[in-house]
Scaffold this motif. Structure first.
Motif, PDB file in Angstrom:
ATOM      1  N   GLY A   1      36.292  38.922  42.891  1.00  0.00           N
ATOM      2  CA  GLY A   1      36.562  40.337  43.056  1.00  0.00           C
ATOM      3  C   GLY A   1      36.967  41.016  41.771  1.00  0.00           C
ATOM      4  O   GLY A   1      36.460  40.697  40.690  1.00  0.00           O
ATOM      5  N   ASN A   2      37.925  41.942  41.871  1.00  0.00           N
ATOM      6  CA  ASN A   2      38.411  42.722  40.734  1.00  0.00           C
ATOM      7  C   ASN A   2      39.931  42.692  40.693  1.00  0.00           C
ATOM      8  O   ASN A   2      40.590  42.728  41.742  1.00  0.00           O
ATOM      9  CB  ASN A   2      37.945  44.169  40.832  1.00  0.00           C
TER      10      ASN A   2
ATOM     11  N   VAL B   1      39.976  43.816  35.251  1.00  0.00           N
ATOM     12  CA  VAL B   1      39.112  42.670  35.003  1.00  0.00           C
ATOM     13  C   VAL B   1      38.183  42.480  36.201  1.00  0.00           C
ATOM     14  O   VAL B   1      38.641  42.420  37.349  1.00  0.00           O
ATOM     15  CB  VAL B   1      39.922  41.381  34.766  1.00  0.00           C
ATOM     16  N   ALA B   2      36.883  42.394  35.928  1.00  0.00           N
ATOM     17  CA  ALA B   2      35.883  42.102  36.959  1.00  0.00           C
ATOM     18  C   ALA B   2      35.535  40.625  36.895  1.00  0.00           C
ATOM     19  O   ALA B   2      35.214  40.106  35.823  1.00  0.00           O
ATOM     20  CB  ALA B   2      34.631  42.958  36.746  1.00  0.00           C
TER      21      ALA B   2
ATOM     22  N   VAL C   1      39.204  42.392  27.465  1.00  0.00           N
ATOM     23  CA  VAL C   1      40.038  41.255  27.845  1.00  0.00           C
ATOM     24  C   VAL C   1      39.229  40.298  28.711  1.00  0.00           C
ATOM     25  O   VAL C   1      38.168  40.654  29.240  1.00  0.00           O
ATOM     26  CB  VAL C   1      41.302  41.720  28.602  1.00  0.00           C
ATOM     27  N   TYR C   2      39.741  39.097  28.879  1.00  0.00           N
ATOM     28  CA  TYR C   2      39.052  38.073  29.649  1.00  0.00           C
ATOM     29  C   TYR C   2      40.064  37.135  30.294  1.00  0.00           C
ATOM     30  O   TYR C   2      41.228  37.076  29.879  1.00  0.00           O
ATOM     31  CB  TYR C   2      38.114  37.254  28.754  1.00  0.00           C
ATOM     32  N   TYR C   3      39.617  36.414  31.306  1.00  0.00           N
ATOM     33  CA  TYR C   3      40.390  35.282  31.804  1.00  0.00           C
ATOM     34  C   TYR C   3      39.467  34.277  32.456  1.00  0.00           C
ATOM     35  O   TYR C   3      38.312  34.573  32.801  1.00  0.00           O
ATOM     36  CB  TYR C   3      41.532  35.688  32.741  1.00  0.00           C
ATOM     37  N   MET C   4      39.972  33.066  32.621  1.00  0.00           N
ATOM     38  CA  MET C   4      39.253  32.000  33.321  1.00  0.00           C
ATOM     39  C   MET C   4      40.280  31.044  33.894  1.00  0.00           C
ATOM     40  O   MET C   4      41.394  30.918  33.378  1.00  0.00           O
ATOM     41  CB  MET C   4      38.288  31.272  32.382  1.00  0.00           C
TER      42      MET C   4
ATOM     43  N   GLY D   1      36.372  36.036  34.215  1.00  0.00           N
ATOM     44  CA  GLY D   1      36.510  37.482  34.339  1.00  0.00           C
ATOM     45  C   GLY D   1      36.519  38.152  32.988  1.00  0.00           C
ATOM     46  O   GLY D   1      36.943  37.563  31.983  1.00  0.00           O
ATOM     47  N   ALA D   2      36.046  39.411  32.957  1.00  0.00           N
ATOM     48  CA  ALA D   2      36.051  40.208  31.728  1.00  0.00           C
ATOM     49  C   ALA D   2      36.290  41.663  32.100  1.00  0.00           C
ATOM     50  O   ALA D   2      35.859  42.127  33.163  1.00  0.00           O
ATOM     51  CB  ALA D   2      34.732  40.062  30.973  1.00  0.00           C
TER      52      ALA D   2
END
Length: 322
Positions: free
Chosen positions: A305-306, A294-295, A244-247, A273-274
């Motif tokens: 962070g996480n 997600v890191a 998974v990912y985010y931005m 993040g991934a």
């Protein structure tokens, strides 16, 4: 002909939101919005089957690094964390709007250490926070892809006082539009990639002229689904796993009357993040267990962070047609 016109609607919505990414100029980086990154992942562009579910999400965010607008580490021992949980519900009906199933959701959250800005060091007790309510969610399903559109509000229901060290909310009303899609790469819809774009318009904070800039968030993942025959009943056990990912990007300027007192350059704000996600649906107890980690990376002018999120969902009632 009419069906083709209807199916173009979610595509046009997604293109309009994408246009915001291209034309927006990230300007500010001090204040945080209500949207919790990492609350969506695999199949983020897919609406759940018709029914009503009870939700208990548990969200934990831990950050130790603060980075400036160049991505350089300003501090690596912040020890900031935030905890959010609550109880909520989501519903999807068989009622159709523009060919889509109508649904919605609500969450009554409780939080501790609710982070208001990227440099906050205050600690707040575990208390009632800002209510999330999505009165409109529309979901389309086609042979090769699903589409999703939503409108939601974050109500400033948590305790908030400008400069207070025990705030459990952010003191602002946010209107959020979202649009996304899940694309399937095989006929059985087992392998999928998703992206959900959310844009939040933030109001001024309670009893002040301070205003958080608007936020654009993109979340999704690449994964696979497995169906396993259950010991009893027609509904199978369902396993979902993948990356998974985010931005997130700040797209308008924070309005802070004394901006000069802030240490960071107010010109950039972004994070990427991934991570991994896994979920399991147990049909005999009608429960879904979902775990996501997600890191973060590539932070500019914010903390890094996480994110950890565990969601329990109980399928109280199914509205699917037999």
């Amino acid at each position: 002909m009419m069906n083709k016109e209807i199916m173009r609607i979610p595509l046009l919505i997604a293109l309009l939101v994408l246009l915001c990414v291209i034309t927006a100029q990230p300007l500010s980086a001090q204040l945080k919005g209500d949207h919790l990154l990492g609350d969506a992942g695999l199949q983020s562009g897919t609406q759940a089957p018709p029914g009503f579910a009870l939700l208990v999400p548990t969200y934990f965010y831990a950050a130790s690094k603060l980075k400036n607008s160049k991505g350089d580490v300003v501090s690596d021992n912040l020890d900031l964390n935030m905890f959010v949980t609550g109880i909520g519900g989501s519903w999807v009906t068989n009622f159709k709007i523009l060919g889509a199933n109508y649904g919605g959701s609500v969450l009554f959250p409780f939080a501790s250490n609710r982070l208001e800005s990227t440099i906050t060091t205050t600690k707040s007790p575990f208390a009632f926070s800002d209510i999330y309510f999505q009165p409109v969610q529309l979901g389309w399903h086609t042979k090769h892809a699903d589409f999703l559109f939503g409108y939601a509000l974050y109500f400033p229901s948590g305790k908030y006082e400008m400069g207070g060290d025990d705030n459990s909310g952010l003191g602002q009303l946010a209107n959020e539009l979202s649009a996304g899609s899940t694309v399937f790469f095989d006929k059985t819809k087992l392998i999928h990639f998703s992206a959900l774009l959310s844009y939040a318009f933030n109001s001024e904070k309670k009893d002040s002229d301070v205003k958080t800039g608007d936020n654009l968030s993109i979340e999704g993942g690449l994964g696979k689904t497995w169906y396993k025959k259950a010991a009893a009943g027609p509904v199978p056990r369902i396993i979902n796993a993948g990356v998974v990912y985010y931005m997130q990007f700040k797209t308008t300027t924070d309005k802070i009357p004394l901006a000069g007192s802030y240490a960071l350059d107010p010109d950039k704000d972004q994070i990427f993040g991934a991570g991994l996600e896994g979920s399991y649906y147990a049909p005999h107890i009608r429960m879904l267990f979902n775990l996501r980690w997600v890191a973060e990376m590539g932070a500019q002018n914010r903390i890094q962070g996480n994110t950890f999120m565990l969601t329990l969902a109980y399928n109280l009632k199914s509205f699917e047609k037999k």
